[in-house]
Design an enzyme around this catalytic site. Sequence first.
Site, PDB file in Angstrom:
ATOM      1  N   ASP A  81       0.843  -1.126   0.057  1.00 21.24           N
ATOM      2  CA  ASP A  81       0.341   0.230   0.137  1.00 21.24           C
ATOM      3  C   ASP A  81       0.752   1.129  -0.284  1.00 21.24           C
ATOM      4  O   ASP A  81       1.569   0.870   0.696  1.00 21.24           O
ATOM      5  CB  ASP A  81      -0.402   0.286   1.161  1.00 21.24           C
ATOM      6  CG  ASP A  81      -2.427   1.129   1.252  1.00 21.24           C
ATOM      7  OD1 ASP A  81      -2.316   1.581   2.682  1.00 21.24           O
ATOM      8  OD2 ASP A  81      -2.294   1.661   0.094  1.00 21.24           O
ATOM      9  N   GLU A 133      -2.018   6.114  -8.585  1.00 16.74           N
ATOM     10  CA  GLU A 133      -3.411   6.658  -8.452  1.00 16.74           C
ATOM     11  C   GLU A 133      -2.797   8.446  -8.638  1.00 16.74           C
ATOM     12  O   GLU A 133      -1.527   8.538  -8.895  1.00 16.74           O
ATOM     13  CB  GLU A 133      -2.739   7.170  -6.458  1.00 16.74           C
ATOM     14  CG  GLU A 133      -3.714   8.241  -6.156  1.00 16.74           C
ATOM     15  CD  GLU A 133      -3.694   8.148  -4.762  1.00 16.74           C
ATOM     16  OE1 GLU A 133      -2.501   8.619  -3.417  1.00 16.74           O
ATOM     17  OE2 GLU A 133      -4.526   8.077  -3.952  1.00 16.74           O
ATOM     18  N   HIS A 179      -7.276   9.669   4.438  1.00 16.14           N
ATOM     19  CA  HIS A 179      -7.606   8.724   5.030  1.00 16.14           C
ATOM     20  C   HIS A 179      -7.836   9.239   6.326  1.00 16.14           C
ATOM     21  O   HIS A 179      -7.651  10.710   6.649  1.00 16.14           O
ATOM     22  CB  HIS A 179      -5.526   8.384   4.839  1.00 16.14           C
ATOM     23  CG  HIS A 179      -5.134   7.991   4.245  1.00 16.14           C
ATOM     24  ND1 HIS A 179      -3.965   8.343   3.184  1.00 16.14           N
ATOM     25  CD2 HIS A 179      -5.871   6.878   2.829  1.00 16.14           C
ATOM     26  CE1 HIS A 179      -3.962   7.802   1.918  1.00 16.14           C
ATOM     27  NE2 HIS A 179      -5.152   6.766   2.038  1.00 16.14           N
ATOM     28  N   GLY A 180      -7.391   8.011   7.723  1.00 13.02           N
ATOM     29  CA  GLY A 180      -8.181   8.502   8.803  1.00 13.02           C
ATOM     30  C   GLY A 180      -9.247   8.893   9.378  1.00 13.02           C
ATOM     31  O   GLY A 180      -9.909   8.458   8.326  1.00 13.02           O
ATOM     32  N   GLY A 211      -9.193   5.663   1.242  1.00 15.39           N
ATOM     33  CA  GLY A 211      -9.618   6.478   2.327  1.00 15.39           C
ATOM     34  C   GLY A 211     -11.485   6.247   2.715  1.00 15.39           C
ATOM     35  O   GLY A 211     -12.366   6.807   2.709  1.00 15.39           O
ATOM     36  N   ALA A 212     -11.765   5.055   3.160  1.00 14.29           N
ATOM     37  CA  ALA A 212     -13.129   4.460   2.462  1.00 14.29           C
ATOM     38  C   ALA A 212     -13.140   4.089   3.830  1.00 14.29           C
ATOM     39  O   ALA A 212     -14.543   3.099   4.093  1.00 14.29           O
ATOM     40  CB  ALA A 212     -13.229   3.288   1.474  1.00 14.29           C
ATOM     41  N   SER A 213     -12.576   4.233   5.332  1.00 14.50           N
ATOM     42  CA  SER A 213     -13.673   3.994   6.201  1.00 14.50           C
ATOM     43  C   SER A 213     -15.029   4.188   6.989  1.00 14.50           C
ATOM     44  O   SER A 213     -14.600   5.631   6.444  1.00 14.50           O
ATOM     45  CB  SER A 213     -12.527   4.111   7.351  1.00 14.50           C
ATOM     46  OG  SER A 213     -10.853   2.606   6.778  1.00 14.50           O
ATOM     47  N   ILE A 254      -9.679  -0.459   3.408  1.00 18.73           N
ATOM     48  CA  ILE A 254     -10.018   0.200   5.209  1.00 18.73           C
ATOM     49  C   ILE A 254      -8.512  -0.083   6.242  1.00 18.73           C
ATOM     50  O   ILE A 254      -8.782  -1.564   5.896  1.00 18.73           O
ATOM     51  CB  ILE A 254     -11.321  -1.004   5.388  1.00 18.73           C
ATOM     52  CG1 ILE A 254     -12.153  -0.881   4.266  1.00 18.73           C
ATOM     53  CG2 ILE A 254     -11.693  -0.706   7.005  1.00 18.73           C
ATOM     54  CD1 ILE A 254     -13.075  -1.149   4.832  1.00 18.73           C
TER      55      ILE A 254
HETATM   56  O1  LIG Z   1      -6.714   4.039   1.515  1.00 21.60           O
HETATM   57  C1  LIG Z   1      -6.450   3.735   3.058  1.00 21.60           C
HETATM   58  C2  LIG Z   1      -7.368   3.463   4.446  1.00 21.60           C
HETATM   59  O2  LIG Z   1      -7.721   4.755   4.580  1.00 21.60           O
HETATM   60  P1  LIG Z   1      -9.092   4.834   5.708  1.00 21.60           P
HETATM   61  O3  LIG Z   1      -7.993   5.800   6.613  1.00 21.60           O
HETATM   62  O4  LIG Z   1     -10.363   5.518   5.456  1.00 21.60           O
HETATM   63  O5  LIG Z   1      -9.059   3.163   6.414  1.00 21.60           O
HETATM   64  N1  LIG Z   1      -5.722   2.614   3.048  1.00 21.60           N
HETATM   65  O6  LIG Z   1      -3.985   2.901   1.604  1.00 21.60           O
HETATM   66  C3  LIG Z   1      -3.991   2.834   3.910  1.00 21.60           C
HETATM   67  C4  LIG Z   1      -3.405   3.632   4.598  1.00 21.60           C
HETATM   68  C5  LIG Z   1      -2.396   3.412   5.787  1.00 21.60           C
HETATM   69  C6  LIG Z   1      -1.436   3.385   6.408  1.00 21.60           C
HETATM   70  O7  LIG Z   1      -1.402   3.719   7.153  1.00 21.60           O
HETATM   71  P2  LIG Z   1       0.340   3.718   8.388  1.00 21.60           P
HETATM   72  O8  LIG Z   1       1.121   4.379   7.342  1.00 21.60           O
HETATM   73  O9  LIG Z   1       0.402   4.416   9.728  1.00 21.60           O
HETATM   74  O10 LIG Z   1       0.470   2.679   7.860  1.00 21.60           O
HETATM   75 CA   LIG Z   2      -0.941   9.764  -2.857  1.00 21.72          CA
HETATM   76 ZN   LIG Z   3      -4.575   4.909   1.032  1.00 19.36          ZN
END
Ligand SMILES: O=C(COP(=O)(O)O)N(O)CCCCOP(=O)(O)O
Ligand SMILES: [Ca+2]
Ligand SMILES: [Zn+2]
Length: 308
Positions: A81, A133, A179-180, A211-213, A254
Site C-alpha cells: 500500500d 494513483e 485517510h484517517g 480513505g474508505a473507512s 479499510i
Molecule cells: O486508504 C487507506 C485506508 O483509509 P482509511 O483511513 O479510510 O481506512 N489506506 O491506504 C491505508 C493507509 C494506512 C497507512 O497508515 P500507516 O502509514 O500508518 O501504516
Molecule cells: Ca497519494
Molecule cells: Zn490509501
Amino acid sequence: ALVTSKEMFKKAYEGQYAVGAFNVNNMEIIQGIVEAAKEENAPLILQVSAGARKYAKPAYLKKLVEAAIEDTGLDVVLHLDHGENFEICKQCIDDGFTSVMIDGSKYSFEENIALTKKVVEYAHERGVVVEAELGRLAGIEDNVNVSEKDAIYTDPNQAVEFVERTGVDSLAIAIGTSHGAYKFKGEPKLDFERLEKITKLLPNFPLVLHGASTVIPEFVEACNKYGGNIPGAKGVPEDMLRRASKLGICKINIDTDLRLAMTAAIRKYLTENPEVFDPRKYLGEGRKAIKEMVRHKIKNVLGCSNKK
Ligand SMILES: O=C(COP(=O)(O)O)N(O)CCCCOP(=O)(O)O
Ligand SMILES: [Ca+2]
Ligand SMILES: [Zn+2]
Ligand code: NA
C-alpha cells in the site's frame, strides 16, 4: 494461495461488487481478517504499508500471511500500500508480493506517468500487478469551490491518458475521501458524478477507493466511553460505499475501521477487567472485534460474500 488481483477485479467489475483491502500490522489483525473472509468465502486483499513493514519487519508479515493462507486455504492478494518510490516496490516484488501500489499522486502528471511506467515494467515482467494513483485525497470541505475540487480530484480525461500511457492494472482515484478518522467537516460527500464519468471513459477498468473507512460510530463512542478522545470522527457512510462498488470501484481500502474496532474492544475490556494483565485476553478481544467488523463489511458493504 497467493494470487494477483487480476481475476478478482474482473469478477468484481462484472458482479458489481468490491473486494476489501485491509491493512495488516500484526498477527491478531491478520487472523481476525482472514477468519472473517474464510467464513464468508470471500476474495481478500491484505495490504502492507511502509509503516507496517517498519513496525512488524517485512519477514514477520510475509510469514504471517503465508501462515494465514496455509491455515485457511484462502486465495489472498499480498499488496504493498502506498509505495513511495520504485525501490520499495522492487523490494516487495522481489519479496513475493503479488501486487504493489506506486503512489506518484504528489508528483506532476508526467512524473507520475514516468515513475508508474517504471514500476509497471518491472512488475509485469514478474507477473505482479500494479495500482497507481491520480488526483489528491482530500475531504470535501463545504467551502471547496469547483476549481479547487478540479485541482485535487481525479480528472476523468487525464485518467484515460494515464492508464493508456502506463499500462497500469488499477487506478486509485480522488473523489472526496481522505485517510484517517476525520474525513469530513460537514456532511460526508463524494463526487459520484466524477466517478461515473471515469467509469464511462474507462469501462471494465478497475478503480480503487482509498480513505474508505466508515469510522463506525459504535466504535468511536466506545473508544470515547472507555478513556479515548477522538471527538468529531467521521467517515464514508456505508451506502456510499455500496453505490461506489456498483460503479467501477473494485477495491475498497479499510484501515481506520480496523484500528477503531480493535482499540474500542481493548479499551472496553481493560476498563471492565482491571485485574487482568494477560495480553492474550485483551488482544484476543481485539481480534474478535476485527473479525466481526470485517465480516460485516464483506456481507453488508462490499457484497463479496461467496464470491471467492
Ligand atoms: O486508504 C487507506 C485506508 O483509509 P482509511 O483511513 O479510510 O481506512 N489506506 O491506504 C491505508 C493507509 C494506512 C497507512 O497508515 P500507516 O502509514 O500508518 O501504516
Ligand atoms: Ca497519494
Ligand atoms: Zn490509501
Ligand atoms: Na465494482
